[in-house]
Design a protein around this motif. Structure first.
Motif, mmCIF file in Angstrom:
data_model
loop_
_atom_site.group_PDB
_atom_site.id
_atom_site.type_symbol
_atom_site.label_atom_id
_atom_site.label_comp_id
_atom_site.label_asym_id
_atom_site.label_seq_id
_atom_site.Cartn_x
_atom_site.Cartn_y
_atom_site.Cartn_z
ATOM 1 N N UNK A 2 0.821 -1.209 0.000
ATOM 2 C CA UNK A 2 0.000 0.000 0.000
ATOM 3 C C UNK A 2 0.856 1.262 0.000
ATOM 4 N N UNK A 3 2.142 1.077 0.334
ATOM 5 C CA UNK A 3 3.047 2.224 0.410
ATOM 6 C C UNK A 3 4.292 1.967 -0.428
ATOM 7 N N UNK A 4 4.163 2.000 -1.747
ATOM 8 C CA UNK A 4 5.331 1.788 -2.602
ATOM 9 C C UNK A 4 6.160 3.076 -2.694
ATOM 10 N N UNK A 5 7.429 2.981 -3.145
ATOM 11 C CA UNK A 5 8.096 1.740 -3.582
ATOM 12 C C UNK A 5 8.873 1.089 -2.446
ATOM 13 N N UNK A 6 8.963 -0.227 -2.489
ATOM 14 C CA UNK A 6 9.751 -0.969 -1.512
ATOM 15 C C UNK A 6 11.233 -0.790 -1.838
ATOM 16 N N UNK A 7 12.105 -0.575 -0.852
ATOM 17 C CA UNK A 7 13.540 -0.414 -1.110
ATOM 18 C C UNK A 7 14.178 -1.597 -1.834
ATOM 19 N N UNK A 8 13.525 -2.764 -1.754
ATOM 20 C CA UNK A 8 14.083 -3.954 -2.409
ATOM 21 C C UNK A 8 13.936 -3.908 -3.925
ATOM 22 N N UNK A 10 10.890 -4.049 -5.445
ATOM 23 C CA UNK A 10 9.710 -4.824 -5.841
ATOM 24 C C UNK A 10 8.739 -3.999 -6.680
ATOM 25 N N UNK A 11 8.739 -2.684 -6.496
ATOM 26 C CA UNK A 11 7.809 -1.829 -7.228
ATOM 27 C C UNK A 11 8.529 -0.981 -8.276
ATOM 28 N N UNK A 12 9.621 -1.480 -8.804
ATOM 29 C CA UNK A 12 10.441 -0.707 -9.738
ATOM 30 C C UNK A 12 9.679 -0.295 -10.994
ATOM 31 N N UNK A 13 8.685 -1.082 -11.368
ATOM 32 C CA UNK A 13 7.936 -0.794 -12.597
ATOM 33 C C UNK A 13 6.788 0.189 -12.383
ATOM 34 N N UNK A 14 6.536 0.551 -11.132
ATOM 35 C CA UNK A 14 5.430 1.465 -10.846
ATOM 36 C C UNK A 14 5.888 2.914 -10.988
ATOM 37 N N UNK A 15 5.034 3.790 -11.499
ATOM 38 C CA UNK A 15 5.395 5.213 -11.569
ATOM 39 C C UNK A 15 5.476 5.799 -10.169
ATOM 40 N N UNK A 16 6.386 6.739 -9.945
ATOM 41 C CA UNK A 16 6.517 7.328 -8.609
ATOM 42 C C UNK A 16 5.257 8.078 -8.201
ATOM 43 N N UNK A 17 4.933 8.036 -6.922
ATOM 44 C CA UNK A 17 3.762 8.738 -6.425
ATOM 45 C C UNK A 17 4.147 10.130 -5.935
ATOM 46 N N UNK A 19 3.643 13.805 -3.679
ATOM 47 C CA UNK A 19 3.372 14.174 -2.292
ATOM 48 C C UNK A 19 1.867 14.195 -2.063
ATOM 49 N N UNK A 20 1.450 13.653 -0.927
ATOM 50 C CA UNK A 20 0.031 13.584 -0.608
ATOM 51 C C UNK A 20 -0.577 12.229 -0.889
ATOM 52 N N UNK A 21 0.088 11.430 -1.727
ATOM 53 C CA UNK A 21 -0.385 10.072 -1.995
ATOM 54 C C UNK A 21 0.289 9.105 -1.018
ATOM 55 N N UNK A 22 -0.354 7.940 -0.814
ATOM 56 C CA UNK A 22 0.250 6.912 0.032
ATOM 57 C C UNK A 22 1.517 6.412 -0.656
ATOM 58 N N UNK A 23 2.651 6.621 -0.043
ATOM 59 C CA UNK A 23 3.920 6.245 -0.664
ATOM 60 C C UNK A 23 4.982 6.060 0.404
ATOM 61 N N UNK A 24 6.090 5.528 -0.026
ATOM 62 C CA UNK A 24 7.253 5.343 0.844
ATOM 63 C C UNK A 24 8.426 6.082 0.201
ATOM 64 N N UNK A 25 9.134 6.858 0.997
ATOM 65 C CA UNK A 25 10.310 7.580 0.514
ATOM 66 C C UNK A 25 11.539 6.955 1.167
#
Length: 210
Positions: A2-8, A10-17, A19-25
């Motif tokens: 629910x909070x991409x991207x994972x440091x590993x 795993x979410x490398x193919x997802x577009x960056x989210x 500010x204000x969206x559920x995300x991980x920095x």
């Protein structure tokens, strides 16, 4: 997830989210500071000749490598922690600044921050935030030391992470696992919750609550 991207990655193919969206920095405060990563860089610097005193990263890298060579460095937790946290502030200030900018942007609120154990890197960022807000030094120190009350729980969680990582390394990268074991970087036995128990930490259902 629910909070991409994972440091590993795993979410490398997802577009960056945004500010204000559920995300991980991801802000790796200790990037490049392991002995394995640091040694070749320092050797390259030394081979190049004189290091400029104005090159903060290079001078700090050489200093940290020298400190790691001290016999008591790895057994003295206070010494190693102080050195690594100081190195993080001086050598990875870009990552710390990135974290501070996230916390300073109201579009990101609410924000939760942490690390594997939730005490040292988390504590450093907490100290910086509290200091920026004008909190007294005594209160900042008291807040930082509060994690000592949870040290047993934190240590257990670290053991779980280490045990799971070693199991994965042994399965997926057996050569690297054996090499680390040969150089004494892997214990002969899996860490356990209780010295009198034969149950490994990742198999103990009570490891987090004990």
């Amino acid at each position: 997830d629910d909070y991409p991207p994972c440091p590993s990655g795993r979410h490398a193919d997802m577009p960056p989210r945004a500010a204000g969206e559920c995300r991980r920095v991801h802000c790796p405060f200790l990037k490049g500071l392991s002995l394995f990563e640091l040694s070749p860089k320092v050797k390259k610097l030394e081979n190049a000749g004189k290091i400029s005193s104005e090159d903060r990263w290079a001078t700090c890298a050489v200093w940290l490598k020298q400190m790691m060579s001290v016999e008591t460095y790895w057994s003295d937790l206070i010494l190693s922690l102080c050195c690594h946290m100081r190195a993080a502030l001086l050598m990875n200030s870009d990552e710390i600044l990135k974290a501070m900018k996230v916390l300073a942007d109201p579009a990101n609120y609410p924000v939760a921050f942490g690390c594997m154990a939730g005490k040292d890197r988390t504590g450093i960022l907490g100290q910086l935030v509290l200091s920026a807000l004008g909190v007294s030094l005594d209160d900042i120190v008291e807040d930082y030391l509060a994690t000592n009350d949870s040290s047993a729980h934190i240590n257990a969680c670290i053991q779980v992470c280490a045990a799971m990582w070693l199991s994965e390394l042994k399965e997926k990268k057996p050569k690297q696992y054996e090499q680390r074991k040969k150089h004494g970087q892997i214990p002969d036995a899996e860490p356990i919750t209780d010295p009198d128990s034969e149950i490994s930490v990742q198999e103990d259902p009570n490891i987090v609550t004990n």
